[in-house]
Design an enzyme around this catalytic site. Structure first.
Site, PDB file in Angstrom:
ATOM      1  N   GLU A 163       1.666  -4.149   4.123  1.00  0.00           N
ATOM      2  CA  GLU A 163       2.497  -3.230   4.909  1.00  0.00           C
ATOM      3  C   GLU A 163       2.401  -3.617   6.390  1.00  0.00           C
ATOM      4  O   GLU A 163       2.313  -2.754   7.253  1.00  0.00           O
ATOM      5  CB  GLU A 163       2.037  -1.785   4.681  1.00  0.00           C
ATOM      6  CG  GLU A 163       0.557  -1.571   5.009  1.00  0.00           C
ATOM      7  CD  GLU A 163       0.045  -0.151   4.778  1.00  0.00           C
ATOM      8  OE1 GLU A 163       0.685   0.623   4.051  1.00  0.00           O
ATOM      9  OE2 GLU A 163      -1.011   0.166   5.347  1.00  0.00           O
TER      10      GLU A 163
ATOM     11  N   LYS B  62      -7.982  -3.200   5.439  1.00  0.00           N
ATOM     12  CA  LYS B  62      -7.537  -3.223   6.840  1.00  0.00           C
ATOM     13  C   LYS B  62      -8.627  -3.888   7.673  1.00  0.00           C
ATOM     14  O   LYS B  62      -9.800  -3.490   7.553  1.00  0.00           O
ATOM     15  CB  LYS B  62      -7.293  -1.791   7.365  1.00  0.00           C
ATOM     16  CG  LYS B  62      -6.213  -1.055   6.581  1.00  0.00           C
ATOM     17  CD  LYS B  62      -5.860   0.323   7.126  1.00  0.00           C
ATOM     18  CE  LYS B  62      -4.793   0.923   6.208  1.00  0.00           C
ATOM     19  NZ  LYS B  62      -4.344   2.256   6.587  1.00  0.00           N
TER      20      LYS B  62
ATOM     21  N   ASP C 133      -7.581   4.484   0.587  1.00  0.00           N
ATOM     22  CA  ASP C 133      -7.395   3.954   1.938  1.00  0.00           C
ATOM     23  C   ASP C 133      -8.514   4.468   2.841  1.00  0.00           C
ATOM     24  O   ASP C 133      -9.529   3.783   3.016  1.00  0.00           O
ATOM     25  CB  ASP C 133      -5.998   4.317   2.468  1.00  0.00           C
ATOM     26  CG  ASP C 133      -5.769   3.801   3.886  1.00  0.00           C
ATOM     27  OD1 ASP C 133      -6.589   2.983   4.362  1.00  0.00           O
ATOM     28  OD2 ASP C 133      -4.783   4.203   4.543  1.00  0.00           O
TER      29      ASP C 133
ATOM     30  N   ASP D  60       2.044   7.900   0.390  1.00  0.00           N
ATOM     31  CA  ASP D  60       0.735   8.014   1.029  1.00  0.00           C
ATOM     32  C   ASP D  60       0.571   9.455   1.485  1.00  0.00           C
ATOM     33  O   ASP D  60       1.342   9.935   2.318  1.00  0.00           O
ATOM     34  CB  ASP D  60       0.646   7.058   2.233  1.00  0.00           C
ATOM     35  CG  ASP D  60      -0.760   6.991   2.814  1.00  0.00           C
ATOM     36  OD1 ASP D  60      -1.641   7.738   2.354  1.00  0.00           O
ATOM     37  OD2 ASP D  60      -0.972   6.170   3.742  1.00  0.00           O
TER      38      ASP D  60
ATOM     39  N   LYS E 221       7.234   2.886   1.513  1.00  0.00           N
ATOM     40  CA  LYS E 221       6.144   3.860   1.378  1.00  0.00           C
ATOM     41  C   LYS E 221       6.601   5.150   2.038  1.00  0.00           C
ATOM     42  O   LYS E 221       7.084   5.125   3.180  1.00  0.00           O
ATOM     43  CB  LYS E 221       4.920   3.262   2.072  1.00  0.00           C
ATOM     44  CG  LYS E 221       3.795   4.198   2.430  1.00  0.00           C
ATOM     45  CD  LYS E 221       2.490   3.404   2.525  1.00  0.00           C
ATOM     46  CE  LYS E 221       1.641   3.792   3.694  1.00  0.00           C
ATOM     47  NZ  LYS E 221       0.335   3.098   3.701  1.00  0.00           N
TER      48      LYS E 221
ATOM     49  N   HIS F 194       7.542   8.821  14.007  1.00  0.00           N
ATOM     50  CA  HIS F 194       6.911   8.407  12.748  1.00  0.00           C
ATOM     51  C   HIS F 194       6.011   9.570  12.335  1.00  0.00           C
ATOM     52  O   HIS F 194       4.979   9.826  12.963  1.00  0.00           O
ATOM     53  CB  HIS F 194       6.113   7.123  13.006  1.00  0.00           C
ATOM     54  CG  HIS F 194       5.786   6.343  11.776  1.00  0.00           C
ATOM     55  ND1 HIS F 194       6.743   5.814  10.946  1.00  0.00           N
ATOM     56  CD2 HIS F 194       4.583   6.006  11.228  1.00  0.00           C
ATOM     57  CE1 HIS F 194       6.159   5.173   9.936  1.00  0.00           C
ATOM     58  NE2 HIS F 194       4.850   5.282  10.089  1.00  0.00           N
TER      59      HIS F 194
ATOM     60  N   LYS G   7       5.648   8.777   3.537  1.00  0.00           N
ATOM     61  CA  LYS G   7       4.518   9.522   4.067  1.00  0.00           C
ATOM     62  C   LYS G   7       4.727  10.986   3.719  1.00  0.00           C
ATOM     63  O   LYS G   7       5.691  11.598   4.206  1.00  0.00           O
ATOM     64  CB  LYS G   7       4.457   9.337   5.582  1.00  0.00           C
ATOM     65  CG  LYS G   7       3.938   7.966   5.979  1.00  0.00           C
ATOM     66  CD  LYS G   7       2.474   7.852   5.639  1.00  0.00           C
ATOM     67  CE  LYS G   7       1.819   6.656   6.281  1.00  0.00           C
ATOM     68  NZ  LYS G   7       0.371   6.649   6.050  1.00  0.00           N
TER      69      LYS G   7
ATOM     70  N   GLU H 270      -1.239   6.738  -2.778  1.00  0.00           N
ATOM     71  CA  GLU H 270      -2.299   6.356  -1.833  1.00  0.00           C
ATOM     72  C   GLU H 270      -3.041   7.585  -1.310  1.00  0.00           C
ATOM     73  O   GLU H 270      -2.413   8.529  -0.824  1.00  0.00           O
ATOM     74  CB  GLU H 270      -1.655   5.573  -0.679  1.00  0.00           C
ATOM     75  CG  GLU H 270      -2.626   5.139   0.403  1.00  0.00           C
ATOM     76  CD  GLU H 270      -1.973   4.204   1.432  1.00  0.00           C
ATOM     77  OE1 GLU H 270      -0.846   3.700   1.174  1.00  0.00           O
ATOM     78  OE2 GLU H 270      -2.576   3.994   2.488  1.00  0.00           O
TER      79      GLU H 270
HETATM   80  C1  MUC Z   1      -2.023   4.582   6.481  1.00  0.00           C
HETATM   81  O1  MUC Z   1      -2.603   5.611   6.268  1.00  0.00           O
HETATM   82  O2  MUC Z   1      -1.857   3.848   5.521  1.00  0.00           O
HETATM   83  C2  MUC Z   1       0.220   2.595   7.227  1.00  0.00           C
HETATM   84  C3  MUC Z   1       1.569   2.672   7.246  1.00  0.00           C
HETATM   85  C4  MUC Z   1       1.933   3.782   8.008  1.00  0.00           C
HETATM   86  O3  MUC Z   1       3.052   4.217   8.251  1.00  0.00           O
HETATM   87  O4  MUC Z   1       0.797   4.390   8.440  1.00  0.00           O
HETATM   88  C5  MUC Z   1      -0.302   3.610   8.081  1.00  0.00           C
HETATM   89  C6  MUC Z   1      -1.589   4.223   7.874  1.00  0.00           C
HETATM   90 MG    MG Z   2      -2.897   5.106   4.116  1.00  0.00          MG
END
Ligand code: MUC
Ligand code: MG
Length: 378
Positions: free
Chosen positions: A331, A277, A253, A202, A171, A26, A173, A228
């Site tokens: 999520e 969170k 976030d 994000d 989402k 990941h 990354k 994000e």
């Molecule tokens: C984050 O920064 O949002 C949430 C989903 C993911 O893959 O990492 C997190 C942390």
């Molecule tokens: Mg995040």
């Protein structure tokens, strides 16, 4: 005349660190995960009831300023002596006592508050969300994060999850690679999936404000529905400028943990949406206080994760179910990123949603063999 029930004292706290493999690498801007580390808390009470909680972060100290090891130390050395002997049923009083002597450390506090609410729910025979005022919804939409680092692999993964009716919002990354490559990656995935899927990104604070201003128009053109934390958590004025400048909503976030962070963001109009969170806000009750400020300011709420296992994710689910408005879904897919977990029945997502367990408290039971098997102390 009402007589108050006898206090039920807290007898002991036990912490266990477990390392669980993920189903694939990941890749996030600040860390690549092959395993996830959970801190499990077991809170034993004088009436024989045990409450469980979880504190989990991402990538050791890469995401936040508490590591699994420091969370455990905080719970064992500082929090346990403070709360032992206190009335377990008086959740707010216990948390106030901890807040008086322990600054920060929201993750450790989140595990404690979760365990207290789990125990109290079991004691009263009601699901945790009923202790939070009741669920406004009993099932929660859950998105999936595509973070294999490879566009084709991400597209195949998304198609499979759409086909299985598990997720339809994804989402991405980004922030690790060259911004141009990241934007091309997002556009490629959106073009391949079309209207069947919605995409968010994000950036995990990886961009400067100038880079964000340069890349966001291309993300908008690609059809991204939410951006994000594109820039550093400290740059609130920069977030306000981006929120003002672009139509695509900006989500805070890392920048928003507490109700007062939320208040500052609201006052400065620095976000359209907030990732709530329990870990950032010190527990299920804490996160609802942050949500109330967001709600008052018209900022949209989104149920975020620190990739907790089933215990932490279901604790989050009870809190998000109790949010008045949860416009942006959740999520809470953490358990699905893990090859295995430490509970008897793992959280599942079907028909694009996570259903709240019906049992008392969290409605989650520890699998003793698995907990022992994955424990770092084994
Ligand atoms: C984050 O920064 O949002 C949430 C989903 C993911 O893959 O990492 C997190 C942390
Ligand atoms: Mg995040």
């Amino acid at each position: 005349m009402h007589s108050s029930p006898d206090p039920v004292s807290i007898v002991s706290l036990e912490t266990v660190i477990v390392d669980l493999p993920t189903i694939r690498a990941h890749k996030l801007a600040m860390a690549t995960m092959h395993t996830q580390t959970l801190v499990i808390l077991r809170l034993r009470c004088a009436d024989g009831i045990e409450g469980i909680g979880e504190a989990t972060t991402i990538g050791g100290l890469a995401y936040g300023d508490q590591s699994p090891e420091s969370i455990r130390l905080t719970l064992d050395k500082y929090i346990a002596p403070l709360v032992t002997g206190a009335d377990a049923a008086s959740v707010n009083a216990v948390m106030a006592r901890v807040d008086q002597s322990v600054q920060g450390n929201a993750l450790a506090k989140s595990a404690l508050e979760t365990a207290l609410l789990d125990a109290q729910g079991k004691r009263l025979g009601v699901p945790m969300h009923q202790l939070l005022g009741g669920a406004a919804r009993l099932s929660l939409p859950v998105l999936w994060t595509l973070a294999s680092g490879d566009s084709e692999r991400d597209i195949a993964e998304a198609r499979m999850l759409l086909e299985q009716r598990r997720h339809k919002v994804f989402k991405l990354k980004i922030g690790k690679r060259d911004p141009r490559e990241d934007v091309a990656h997002v556009a490629r995935i959106k073009a391949a999936l079309g209207d069947a899927a919605e995409l968010t990104v994000d950036v995990n604070q990886a961009w400067s404000e100038a880079t964000a201003a340069r890349c966001i128009p291309a993300l908008e053109a690609a059809g991204v529905m939410l951006v994000e934390q594109p820039i550093a958590r400290d740059n609130r004025r920069g977030m306000a400028r981006l929120a003002q400048r672009f139509d695509v909503p900006m989500m805070a976030d890392e920048a928003v943990h507490t109700p007062s962070d939320m208040f500052d963001y609201a006052r400065d109009e620095a976000a359209d949406v907030v990732a709530l969170k329990i870990a950032k806000s010190g527990g299920p009750l804490g996160v609802l206080r942050t949500a109330a400020v967001a709600d008052a300011a018209g900022i949209g709420c989104y149920g975020g994760t620190l990739l907790e296992g089933t215990i932490g994710s279901i604790a989050s689910a009870h809190a998000f179910a109790a949010c008045k408005r949860l416009e942006w879904g959740t999520e809470l897919f953490g358990p699905l990123l893990l090859k295995d977990d430490v509970v008897v029945r793992r959280a599942t997502v079907t028909d694009f949603a996570l259903a709240l367990p019906a049992g008392p408290g969290l409605g989650v039971e520890i699998d003793e063999d698995k907990l022992a098997h994955y424990s770092r102390d084994r």
